[in-house]
Design an enzyme around this catalytic site. Structure first.
Site, short mmCIF file in Angstrom:
data_model
loop_
_atom_site.label_atom_id
_atom_site.label_comp_id
_atom_site.label_asym_id
_atom_site.label_seq_id
_atom_site.Cartn_x
_atom_site.Cartn_y
_atom_site.Cartn_z
N ASP A 4 -4.11 3.57 13.96
CA ASP A 4 -3.13 3.93 12.82
C ASP A 4 -3.43 5.44 12.51
OD1 ASP A 4 -5.44 3.87 11.25
OD2 ASP A 4 -4.41 2.15 10.18
N ARG A 44 0.96 -1.32 -0.13
CA ARG A 44 0.06 0.00 -0.07
C ARG A 44 0.95 1.25 -0.08
NH1 ARG A 44 -4.86 1.39 4.24
NH2 ARG A 44 -3.26 1.14 5.71
#
Length: 531
Positions: free
Chosen positions: A447, A163
Protein backbone atom coordinates in the site's frame (compact mmCIF):
# COMPACT_ATOMS: atom_id res chain seq x y z
CA UNK A 1 -21.72 21.53 -9.94
CA UNK A 2 -22.37 24.62 -7.84
CA UNK A 3 -24.35 24.33 -4.63
CA UNK A 4 -25.65 26.70 -2.02
CA UNK A 5 -24.11 27.93 1.21
CA UNK A 6 -20.56 28.15 -0.13
CA UNK A 7 -20.27 24.41 -0.85
CA UNK A 8 -19.17 23.39 -4.35
CA UNK A 9 -18.68 19.91 -5.81
CA UNK A 10 -15.91 19.78 -8.42
CA UNK A 11 -16.29 16.11 -9.34
CA UNK A 12 -18.82 14.31 -11.54
CA UNK A 13 -22.11 13.21 -9.95
CA UNK A 14 -22.08 9.56 -10.97
CA UNK A 15 -24.84 7.03 -10.35
CA UNK A 16 -26.32 7.31 -6.83
CA UNK A 17 -23.74 9.89 -5.68
CA UNK A 18 -26.70 12.14 -4.79
CA UNK A 19 -27.59 9.61 -2.06
CA UNK A 20 -24.30 10.38 -0.28
CA UNK A 21 -23.73 14.01 -1.30
CA UNK A 22 -27.07 15.24 0.01
CA UNK A 23 -27.55 18.92 0.94
CA UNK A 24 -27.83 17.91 4.62
CA UNK A 25 -24.65 15.80 4.57
CA UNK A 26 -22.69 18.50 2.76
CA UNK A 27 -23.90 21.12 5.23
CA UNK A 28 -22.57 18.84 8.02
CA UNK A 29 -19.18 18.62 6.27
CA UNK A 30 -19.15 22.40 5.78
CA UNK A 31 -19.93 23.09 9.44
CA UNK A 32 -17.01 20.91 10.56
CA UNK A 33 -14.73 22.50 7.96
CA UNK A 34 -15.56 26.03 9.11
CA UNK A 35 -15.15 25.11 12.76
CA UNK A 36 -11.89 23.19 12.54
CA UNK A 37 -9.93 23.77 9.33
CA UNK A 38 -7.92 26.72 10.63
CA UNK A 39 -6.76 24.59 13.58
CA UNK A 40 -5.86 21.77 11.20
CA UNK A 41 -3.71 24.13 9.14
CA UNK A 42 -2.03 25.49 12.28
CA UNK A 43 -1.15 21.94 13.35
CA UNK A 44 0.30 21.17 9.91
CA UNK A 45 2.45 24.30 10.27
CA UNK A 46 3.56 23.01 13.68
CA UNK A 47 4.69 19.79 11.98
CA UNK A 48 6.88 21.82 9.67
CA UNK A 49 8.34 23.78 12.56
CA UNK A 50 9.17 20.56 14.40
CA UNK A 51 10.77 19.12 11.27
CA UNK A 52 12.93 22.23 10.97
CA UNK A 53 14.08 21.76 14.58
CA UNK A 54 14.99 18.11 13.96
CA UNK A 55 16.80 18.93 10.74
CA UNK A 56 18.80 21.56 12.63
CA UNK A 57 19.98 19.02 15.22
CA UNK A 58 17.02 18.75 17.61
CA UNK A 59 15.93 15.44 19.12
CA UNK A 60 12.68 13.71 19.97
CA UNK A 61 11.86 12.92 23.59
CA UNK A 62 9.05 12.59 26.11
CA UNK A 63 7.43 15.99 26.66
CA UNK A 64 8.24 17.65 30.00
CA UNK A 65 5.08 19.77 29.79
CA UNK A 66 2.82 16.69 29.82
CA UNK A 67 4.57 14.75 32.58
CA UNK A 68 1.53 15.23 34.84
CA UNK A 69 -0.62 13.30 32.35
CA UNK A 70 1.89 10.43 32.23
CA UNK A 71 1.98 10.33 36.04
CA UNK A 72 -1.79 10.69 36.45
CA UNK A 73 -4.27 8.01 37.46
CA UNK A 74 -6.81 7.86 34.62
CA UNK A 75 -8.36 5.30 32.29
CA UNK A 76 -9.92 5.48 28.84
CA UNK A 77 -13.58 4.54 28.32
CA UNK A 78 -14.33 0.79 28.56
CA UNK A 79 -14.43 -1.13 25.24
CA UNK A 80 -17.50 -0.36 23.14
CA UNK A 81 -19.93 -2.96 21.79
CA UNK A 82 -18.34 -4.92 18.97
CA UNK A 83 -14.83 -3.84 20.01
CA UNK A 84 -14.37 -5.95 23.15
CA UNK A 85 -12.70 -8.75 21.17
CA UNK A 86 -10.30 -7.68 18.39
CA UNK A 87 -8.06 -10.75 18.11
CA UNK A 88 -8.06 -10.62 14.29
CA UNK A 89 -8.53 -7.49 12.20
CA UNK A 90 -8.54 -7.51 8.41
CA UNK A 91 -7.63 -4.40 6.44
CA UNK A 92 -8.61 -3.40 2.94
CA UNK A 93 -10.12 -0.79 0.64
CA UNK A 94 -13.83 0.03 0.51
CA UNK A 95 -14.58 -1.37 -2.95
CA UNK A 96 -17.65 -3.56 -3.34
CA UNK A 97 -15.93 -6.98 -3.42
CA UNK A 98 -13.60 -6.23 -0.50
CA UNK A 99 -16.51 -4.91 1.56
CA UNK A 100 -18.32 -8.25 1.28
CA UNK A 101 -15.22 -10.46 1.63
CA UNK A 102 -13.83 -8.55 4.62
CA UNK A 103 -17.14 -8.53 6.49
CA UNK A 104 -17.51 -12.27 5.80
CA UNK A 105 -13.86 -13.14 6.54
CA UNK A 106 -14.25 -14.39 10.10
CA UNK A 107 -12.15 -11.50 11.40
CA UNK A 108 -13.52 -9.63 14.42
CA UNK A 109 -12.88 -6.21 12.85
CA UNK A 110 -12.63 -4.85 9.32
CA UNK A 111 -10.52 -1.74 8.89
CA UNK A 112 -12.49 -0.17 6.03
CA UNK A 113 -9.78 1.91 4.44
CA UNK A 114 -10.12 5.28 2.74
CA UNK A 115 -6.42 5.86 3.42
CA UNK A 116 -3.28 3.91 2.46
CA UNK A 117 -5.06 0.96 0.79
CA UNK A 118 -7.33 3.27 -1.21
CA UNK A 119 -6.42 5.23 -4.34
CA UNK A 120 -8.28 8.47 -3.57
CA UNK A 121 -10.08 8.99 -6.84
CA UNK A 122 -13.40 10.81 -6.56
CA UNK A 123 -15.19 7.67 -7.73
CA UNK A 124 -13.44 5.45 -5.15
CA UNK A 125 -14.14 7.82 -2.26
CA UNK A 126 -17.85 8.35 -2.90
CA UNK A 127 -18.50 4.77 -4.02
CA UNK A 128 -16.77 3.61 -0.85
CA UNK A 129 -19.30 5.57 1.20
CA UNK A 130 -22.11 4.00 -0.83
CA UNK A 131 -20.69 0.52 -0.27
CA UNK A 132 -20.49 0.97 3.50
CA UNK A 133 -24.05 2.28 3.73
CA UNK A 134 -25.30 -0.51 1.45
CA UNK A 135 -23.54 -3.10 3.59
CA UNK A 136 -25.20 -1.79 6.75
CA UNK A 137 -28.56 -1.90 4.94
CA UNK A 138 -27.71 -5.43 3.67
CA UNK A 139 -28.27 -4.26 0.09
CA UNK A 140 -24.85 -5.18 -1.29
CA UNK A 141 -23.78 -8.12 -3.45
CA UNK A 142 -21.11 -8.80 -6.06
CA UNK A 143 -20.74 -11.11 -9.06
CA UNK A 144 -17.44 -12.21 -10.57
CA UNK A 145 -16.55 -15.17 -12.78
CA UNK A 146 -20.02 -16.63 -12.42
CA UNK A 147 -19.74 -16.51 -8.61
CA UNK A 148 -22.04 -14.42 -6.44
CA UNK A 149 -20.84 -12.87 -3.17
CA UNK A 150 -23.38 -11.93 -0.48
CA UNK A 151 -23.25 -11.02 3.21
CA UNK A 152 -23.51 -13.60 5.97
CA UNK A 153 -25.95 -12.96 8.86
CA UNK A 154 -25.22 -9.80 10.86
CA UNK A 155 -23.94 -11.66 13.91
CA UNK A 156 -21.23 -13.32 11.78
CA UNK A 157 -19.91 -10.06 10.25
CA UNK A 158 -16.80 -8.16 11.27
CA UNK A 159 -17.22 -4.86 13.12
CA UNK A 160 -16.57 -1.96 10.75
CA UNK A 161 -13.83 0.51 11.75
CA UNK A 162 -13.33 3.23 9.13
CA UNK A 163 -9.94 4.79 8.47
CA UNK A 164 -10.29 8.29 6.99
CA UNK A 165 -7.39 9.97 5.26
CA UNK A 166 -4.81 11.91 7.29
CA UNK A 167 -4.86 15.55 8.39
CA UNK A 168 -2.29 16.51 5.73
CA UNK A 169 -4.58 15.68 2.79
CA UNK A 170 -7.27 17.77 1.10
CA UNK A 171 -10.30 16.54 -0.83
CA UNK A 172 -9.93 18.70 -3.92
CA UNK A 173 -13.33 17.77 -5.37
CA UNK A 174 -15.24 19.53 -2.59
CA UNK A 175 -14.65 23.14 -1.59
CA UNK A 176 -16.24 25.23 1.14
CA UNK A 177 -16.03 29.00 0.76
CA UNK A 178 -13.50 28.41 -2.03
CA UNK A 179 -11.11 26.22 -0.01
CA UNK A 180 -10.72 22.44 -0.39
CA UNK A 181 -12.07 20.56 2.61
CA UNK A 182 -9.89 18.35 4.76
CA UNK A 183 -9.91 14.80 3.39
CA UNK A 184 -10.10 13.61 7.02
CA UNK A 185 -13.26 15.56 7.67
CA UNK A 186 -14.77 14.58 4.30
CA UNK A 187 -14.31 10.84 4.93
CA UNK A 188 -15.28 10.99 8.61
CA UNK A 189 -18.29 13.28 8.25
CA UNK A 190 -20.00 11.47 5.38
CA UNK A 191 -19.66 8.06 7.07
CA UNK A 192 -20.77 9.39 10.46
CA UNK A 193 -23.67 11.45 9.13
CA UNK A 194 -25.18 8.62 7.10
CA UNK A 195 -24.39 5.64 9.32
CA UNK A 196 -24.11 6.55 13.02
CA UNK A 197 -27.76 5.72 13.72
CA UNK A 198 -27.70 2.70 11.40
CA UNK A 199 -24.79 1.31 13.43
CA UNK A 200 -26.40 2.04 16.79
CA UNK A 201 -29.54 0.22 15.64
CA UNK A 202 -27.35 -2.86 15.11
CA UNK A 203 -25.87 -2.61 18.59
CA UNK A 204 -22.52 -1.18 17.49
CA UNK A 205 -21.37 2.35 16.76
CA UNK A 206 -19.36 4.67 14.53
CA UNK A 207 -15.78 3.51 15.03
CA UNK A 208 -12.63 4.90 13.42
CA UNK A 209 -8.90 4.36 12.94
CA UNK A 210 -6.96 7.65 12.96
CA UNK A 211 -3.82 7.70 10.77
CA UNK A 212 -0.61 9.74 10.55
CA UNK A 213 -1.07 11.60 13.85
CA UNK A 214 2.15 13.30 14.99
CA UNK A 215 1.15 14.85 18.33
CA UNK A 216 -1.42 14.78 21.12
CA UNK A 217 -2.64 18.18 19.89
CA UNK A 218 -3.67 16.51 16.63
CA UNK A 219 -5.52 13.89 18.68
CA UNK A 220 -7.19 16.74 20.61
CA UNK A 221 -8.43 18.17 17.32
CA UNK A 222 -10.01 14.83 16.44
CA UNK A 223 -11.61 14.67 19.88
CA UNK A 224 -13.13 18.12 19.43
CA UNK A 225 -14.42 17.10 15.99
CA UNK A 226 -16.03 14.03 17.56
CA UNK A 227 -17.74 16.10 20.28
CA UNK A 228 -19.09 18.57 17.72
CA UNK A 229 -20.32 15.81 15.41
CA UNK A 230 -22.08 13.93 18.21
CA UNK A 231 -23.70 17.14 19.48
CA UNK A 232 -24.97 18.00 16.00
CA UNK A 233 -26.65 14.61 15.62
CA UNK A 234 -27.84 14.53 19.22
CA UNK A 235 -25.74 11.52 20.21
CA UNK A 236 -24.07 11.06 23.60
CA UNK A 237 -20.39 11.94 23.92
CA UNK A 238 -18.46 8.66 23.73
CA UNK A 239 -20.66 7.14 21.04
CA UNK A 240 -17.70 7.44 18.66
CA UNK A 241 -14.64 5.31 19.38
CA UNK A 242 -11.25 5.73 17.74
CA UNK A 243 -8.05 3.69 17.60
CA UNK A 244 -4.94 5.73 16.82
CA UNK A 245 -2.18 4.32 14.65
CA UNK A 246 1.19 5.00 16.23
CA UNK A 247 2.89 5.20 12.86
CA UNK A 248 4.91 8.40 13.10
CA UNK A 249 8.12 8.76 15.07
CA UNK A 250 6.95 11.76 17.14
CA UNK A 251 3.73 9.96 18.17
CA UNK A 252 5.75 7.16 19.80
CA UNK A 253 6.84 9.70 22.42
CA UNK A 254 3.26 10.90 23.05
CA UNK A 255 1.27 7.64 23.31
CA UNK A 256 -0.14 8.35 26.77
CA UNK A 257 -1.04 11.91 25.87
CA UNK A 258 -2.82 10.75 22.70
CA UNK A 259 -4.89 8.26 24.70
CA UNK A 260 -5.62 10.99 27.26
CA UNK A 261 -6.87 13.50 24.70
CA UNK A 262 -9.25 10.92 23.24
CA UNK A 263 -10.05 9.17 26.52
CA UNK A 264 -13.87 9.35 26.23
CA UNK A 265 -13.57 8.13 22.64
CA UNK A 266 -10.44 5.97 22.80
CA UNK A 267 -10.43 2.36 21.62
CA UNK A 268 -6.66 1.89 21.79
CA UNK A 269 -3.48 2.17 19.75
CA UNK A 270 -2.10 0.22 16.80
CA UNK A 271 1.51 -0.48 15.86
CA UNK A 272 1.51 0.87 12.28
CA UNK A 273 4.96 -0.42 11.55
CA UNK A 274 5.47 0.32 7.84
CA UNK A 275 4.64 4.00 8.11
CA UNK A 276 6.66 4.12 11.32
CA UNK A 277 9.79 3.11 9.41
CA UNK A 278 9.02 5.74 6.77
CA UNK A 279 8.61 8.36 9.49
CA UNK A 280 11.95 7.46 11.09
CA UNK A 281 13.67 8.15 7.79
CA UNK A 282 11.65 11.29 7.07
CA UNK A 283 12.11 12.93 10.46
CA UNK A 284 15.89 12.38 10.59
CA UNK A 285 16.71 12.42 6.89
CA UNK A 286 19.31 15.17 7.30
CA UNK A 287 21.13 13.49 10.18
CA UNK A 288 23.48 11.24 8.27
CA UNK A 289 24.04 7.61 9.14
CA UNK A 290 22.84 7.77 12.75
CA UNK A 291 19.28 7.14 11.50
CA UNK A 292 20.14 5.04 8.46
CA UNK A 293 18.04 1.90 7.98
CA UNK A 294 19.09 -1.22 6.08
CA UNK A 295 16.87 -2.35 3.20
CA UNK A 296 13.25 -2.61 4.25
CA UNK A 297 12.81 -6.39 3.94
CA UNK A 298 15.57 -6.99 6.50
CA UNK A 299 14.15 -4.63 9.17
CA UNK A 300 12.18 -6.93 11.45
CA UNK A 301 10.13 -6.30 14.56
CA UNK A 302 12.99 -7.68 16.64
CA UNK A 303 15.24 -4.71 15.75
CA UNK A 304 15.95 -2.98 19.11
CA UNK A 305 14.20 0.31 18.29
CA UNK A 306 11.12 -1.51 16.90
CA UNK A 307 11.03 -3.82 19.91
CA UNK A 308 11.09 -0.79 22.23
CA UNK A 309 8.24 0.84 20.29
CA UNK A 310 5.91 -2.17 20.42
CA UNK A 311 6.69 -3.05 24.05
CA UNK A 312 6.00 0.53 25.11
CA UNK A 313 2.76 0.54 23.13
CA UNK A 314 1.40 -2.54 24.92
CA UNK A 315 2.41 -1.28 28.37
CA UNK A 316 0.95 2.18 27.70
CA UNK A 317 -2.36 0.86 26.40
CA UNK A 318 -2.94 -1.69 29.15
CA UNK A 319 -1.97 0.78 31.86
CA UNK A 320 -4.87 2.93 30.65
CA UNK A 321 -7.39 0.18 29.84
CA UNK A 322 -6.98 0.52 26.07
CA UNK A 323 -6.52 -2.17 23.44
CA UNK A 324 -3.08 -2.70 21.87
CA UNK A 325 -3.36 -3.92 18.27
CA UNK A 326 -0.40 -5.43 16.46
CA UNK A 327 1.02 -4.89 12.99
CA UNK A 328 0.20 -6.03 9.48
CA UNK A 329 0.80 -9.47 8.02
CA UNK A 330 0.99 -8.48 4.35
CA UNK A 331 1.60 -11.92 2.82
CA UNK A 332 -0.85 -13.07 0.13
CA UNK A 333 -1.09 -16.87 -0.03
CA UNK A 334 -0.44 -18.32 -3.48
CA UNK A 335 -2.62 -21.13 -4.75
CA UNK A 336 0.16 -22.13 -7.17
CA UNK A 337 3.23 -22.26 -4.94
CA UNK A 338 2.88 -24.34 -1.75
CA UNK A 339 6.58 -23.96 -0.90
CA UNK A 340 6.38 -20.15 -0.88
CA UNK A 341 3.22 -20.44 1.22
CA UNK A 342 4.83 -22.72 3.79
CA UNK A 343 7.81 -20.42 4.38
CA UNK A 344 5.69 -17.25 4.48
CA UNK A 345 3.00 -18.70 6.74
CA UNK A 346 5.64 -19.77 9.22
CA UNK A 347 6.88 -16.15 9.32
CA UNK A 348 3.31 -14.93 9.85
CA UNK A 349 2.82 -17.44 12.66
CA UNK A 350 6.08 -16.38 14.33
CA UNK A 351 5.12 -12.70 14.05
CA UNK A 352 1.67 -13.23 15.56
CA UNK A 353 3.07 -15.53 18.26
CA UNK A 354 5.50 -12.79 19.30
CA UNK A 355 2.72 -10.19 19.39
CA UNK A 356 0.28 -12.35 21.34
CA UNK A 357 3.05 -13.27 23.77
CA UNK A 358 3.96 -9.61 24.24
CA UNK A 359 0.42 -8.80 25.34
CA UNK A 360 -1.20 -7.44 22.17
CA UNK A 361 -4.97 -7.91 22.13
CA UNK A 362 -5.14 -8.59 18.41
CA UNK A 363 -3.37 -8.07 15.12
CA UNK A 364 -3.82 -7.23 11.43
CA UNK A 365 -3.91 -9.33 8.29
CA UNK A 366 -4.29 -8.18 4.69
CA UNK A 367 -5.90 -11.30 3.20
CA UNK A 368 -8.88 -13.45 4.27
CA UNK A 369 -6.76 -16.62 4.02
CA UNK A 370 -4.60 -15.34 6.91
CA UNK A 371 -7.53 -14.87 9.30
CA UNK A 372 -7.45 -18.52 10.52
CA UNK A 373 -3.74 -18.55 11.38
CA UNK A 374 -3.92 -15.22 13.25
CA UNK A 375 -7.05 -16.36 15.07
CA UNK A 376 -5.45 -19.67 16.01
CA UNK A 377 -2.40 -17.97 17.52
CA UNK A 378 -4.42 -15.45 19.53
CA UNK A 379 -6.93 -18.13 20.58
CA UNK A 380 -3.98 -19.98 22.09
CA UNK A 381 -3.21 -17.04 24.38
CA UNK A 382 -6.69 -15.60 24.96
CA UNK A 383 -8.86 -18.71 25.06
CA UNK A 384 -12.40 -17.51 25.79
CA UNK A 385 -11.23 -14.10 27.08
CA UNK A 386 -11.94 -11.19 24.71
CA UNK A 387 -8.56 -9.52 25.29
CA UNK A 388 -5.57 -9.46 27.65
CA UNK A 389 -5.97 -5.98 29.09
CA UNK A 390 -5.10 -7.50 32.47
CA UNK A 391 -1.50 -8.05 31.31
CA UNK A 392 -0.09 -4.73 32.46
CA UNK A 393 3.49 -5.40 31.31
CA UNK A 394 4.93 -3.54 34.28
CA UNK A 395 8.19 -5.37 33.52
CA UNK A 396 8.64 -3.11 30.49
CA UNK A 397 10.79 0.00 30.83
CA UNK A 398 11.52 1.95 27.66
CA UNK A 399 13.61 5.11 27.47
CA UNK A 400 13.77 7.77 24.78
CA UNK A 401 17.21 6.40 23.93
CA UNK A 402 15.69 2.96 23.33
CA UNK A 403 13.16 4.39 20.87
CA UNK A 404 15.92 6.31 19.10
CA UNK A 405 18.39 3.39 18.80
CA UNK A 406 18.02 3.08 15.01
CA UNK A 407 21.76 2.60 14.56
CA UNK A 408 21.56 -0.78 16.35
CA UNK A 409 19.39 -2.25 13.57
CA UNK A 410 21.06 -5.27 11.93
CA UNK A 411 20.98 -5.74 8.17
CA UNK A 412 22.71 -4.52 5.03
CA UNK A 413 21.96 -2.60 1.86
CA UNK A 414 22.35 -4.54 -1.39
CA UNK A 415 21.65 -4.05 -5.07
CA UNK A 416 18.90 -6.65 -4.71
CA UNK A 417 17.27 -4.50 -2.01
CA UNK A 418 17.66 -1.36 -4.10
CA UNK A 419 16.10 -3.06 -7.13
CA UNK A 420 13.22 -4.33 -5.01
CA UNK A 421 12.52 -0.82 -3.73
CA UNK A 422 12.52 0.57 -7.28
CA UNK A 423 10.39 -2.26 -8.64
CA UNK A 424 7.77 -2.12 -5.86
CA UNK A 425 7.49 1.68 -5.96
CA UNK A 426 7.05 1.80 -9.76
CA UNK A 427 4.46 -0.97 -9.79
CA UNK A 428 2.58 0.51 -6.85
CA UNK A 429 2.52 4.06 -8.17
CA UNK A 430 1.27 2.92 -11.58
CA UNK A 431 -1.55 0.99 -9.92
CA UNK A 432 -2.33 3.89 -7.58
CA UNK A 433 -2.58 6.37 -10.44
CA UNK A 434 -4.85 3.84 -12.16
CA UNK A 435 -7.23 3.75 -9.21
CA UNK A 436 -5.99 0.75 -7.14
CA UNK A 437 -4.59 1.41 -3.66
CA UNK A 438 -4.02 -2.14 -2.37
CA UNK A 439 -1.77 -3.94 -4.84
CA UNK A 440 -0.49 -7.52 -4.82
CA UNK A 441 3.22 -7.42 -5.72
CA UNK A 442 5.43 -10.51 -5.35
CA UNK A 443 3.00 -12.22 -2.93
CA UNK A 444 2.77 -9.17 -0.66
CA UNK A 445 -0.06 -6.69 -0.32
CA UNK A 446 1.59 -3.33 -0.84
CA UNK A 447 0.00 0.00 0.00
CA UNK A 448 1.07 3.63 0.13
CA UNK A 449 3.14 3.05 3.28
CA UNK A 450 5.44 0.50 1.65
CA UNK A 451 5.85 2.72 -1.40
CA UNK A 452 6.83 5.56 0.96
CA UNK A 453 9.53 3.43 2.61
CA UNK A 454 10.86 2.32 -0.77
CA UNK A 455 11.32 5.81 -2.16
CA UNK A 456 12.52 7.40 1.10
CA UNK A 457 15.14 4.70 1.60
CA UNK A 458 16.52 5.37 -1.85
CA UNK A 459 16.60 9.12 -1.12
CA UNK A 460 18.45 8.44 2.15
CA UNK A 461 20.97 6.08 0.55
CA UNK A 462 21.79 8.57 -2.22
CA UNK A 463 22.37 11.34 0.31
CA UNK A 464 24.68 9.19 2.42
CA UNK A 465 26.87 7.78 -0.38
CA UNK A 466 25.98 4.21 0.60
CA UNK A 467 28.10 1.42 -0.83
CA UNK A 468 26.07 -1.65 -1.76
CA UNK A 469 27.19 -4.74 0.14
CA UNK A 470 27.01 -7.12 -2.82
CA UNK A 471 28.31 -5.05 -5.78
CA UNK A 472 30.30 -2.37 -3.90
CA UNK A 473 28.78 0.31 -6.11
CA UNK A 474 27.91 3.61 -4.45
CA UNK A 475 24.21 4.57 -4.61
CA UNK A 476 23.94 7.66 -6.81
CA UNK A 477 21.14 9.24 -8.82
CA UNK A 478 22.78 7.87 -11.97
CA UNK A 479 22.82 4.30 -10.59
CA UNK A 480 19.16 4.54 -9.53
CA UNK A 481 18.15 5.92 -12.93
CA UNK A 482 19.90 3.00 -14.64
CA UNK A 483 18.12 0.52 -12.38
CA UNK A 484 14.79 2.26 -13.04
CA UNK A 485 15.33 1.71 -16.79
CA UNK A 486 16.30 -1.92 -16.26
CA UNK A 487 13.32 -2.67 -13.99
CA UNK A 488 10.92 -0.97 -16.41
CA UNK A 489 12.28 -3.14 -19.23
CA UNK A 490 11.34 -6.24 -17.20
CA UNK A 491 7.85 -4.93 -16.30
CA UNK A 492 7.25 -4.01 -19.96
CA UNK A 493 7.09 -7.74 -20.81
CA UNK A 494 4.32 -8.41 -18.26
CA UNK A 495 0.51 -8.14 -18.61
CA UNK A 496 0.49 -5.41 -15.94
CA UNK A 497 2.27 -2.98 -18.33
CA UNK A 498 0.40 0.22 -19.19
CA UNK A 499 2.51 2.75 -21.09
CA UNK A 500 0.70 5.86 -19.85
CA UNK A 501 0.51 4.79 -16.20
CA UNK A 502 4.14 3.65 -15.96
CA UNK A 503 5.35 6.82 -17.69
CA UNK A 504 3.46 8.84 -15.09
CA UNK A 505 4.65 6.60 -12.25
CA UNK A 506 8.29 6.88 -13.35
CA UNK A 507 8.21 10.68 -13.45
CA UNK A 508 6.57 10.79 -10.04
CA UNK A 509 9.00 8.27 -8.54
CA UNK A 510 12.01 10.23 -9.79
CA UNK A 511 10.53 13.39 -8.27
CA UNK A 512 10.05 11.87 -4.79
CA UNK A 513 13.17 9.67 -4.70
CA UNK A 514 15.79 11.63 -6.64
CA UNK A 515 15.03 15.33 -6.08
CA UNK A 516 17.25 17.11 -3.57
CA UNK A 517 14.15 18.37 -1.75
CA UNK A 518 12.35 15.59 0.12
CA UNK A 519 8.60 15.46 -0.52
CA UNK A 520 6.77 15.06 2.81
CA UNK A 521 4.33 12.54 1.30
CA UNK A 522 4.46 11.06 -2.20
CA UNK A 523 0.65 11.06 -2.22
CA UNK A 524 0.58 14.87 -2.32
CA UNK A 525 2.20 15.31 -5.77
CA UNK A 526 0.51 12.10 -6.95
CA UNK A 527 -2.97 13.30 -5.94
CA UNK A 528 -2.41 16.64 -7.68
CA UNK A 529 -1.95 14.72 -10.95
CA UNK A 530 -5.20 12.78 -10.57
CA UNK A 531 -8.24 14.04 -12.49
Amino acid sequence: MAMTNGVEINGPMSDRFDEILTPEALAFVADLHRAFDDRRRDLLAARQARQAELSAGGMLGFLPETEEIRRGDWQVAPPAFGLEDRRVEITGPVDRKMTINALNSGAKVWLADFEDANSPTWENNVNGQLNLRSALDREIDFESGGKTYALRPDDELATIVVRPRGWHLDEKHLTVDGRPVSASLFDFALYFFHNARRLLAKGKGPYFYLPKIESHLEARLWNDVFVAAQNTLGLPVGTIRATVLIETYPAAFEMEEILYELRDHSAGLNAGRWDYLFSVIKKFRTRGREFLLPERNTVTMTAPFMRAYTELLVRTCHKRGAHAIGGMAAFIPSRRDPEVNAVALEKVRADKTRESGDGFDGSWVAHPDLVPICKEVFDGVLGDRPNQLDRLREDVSVTAEDLLAVSKTPGEITETGLRNNVDVALRYLAAWMGGSGAVAIHNLMEDAATAEISRSQIWQWIHNDIELADTHEVVTKELVERIIDEELAKIRTEPVWDEALFTQATALFKEVALDDDFAEFLTLPAYSQMP
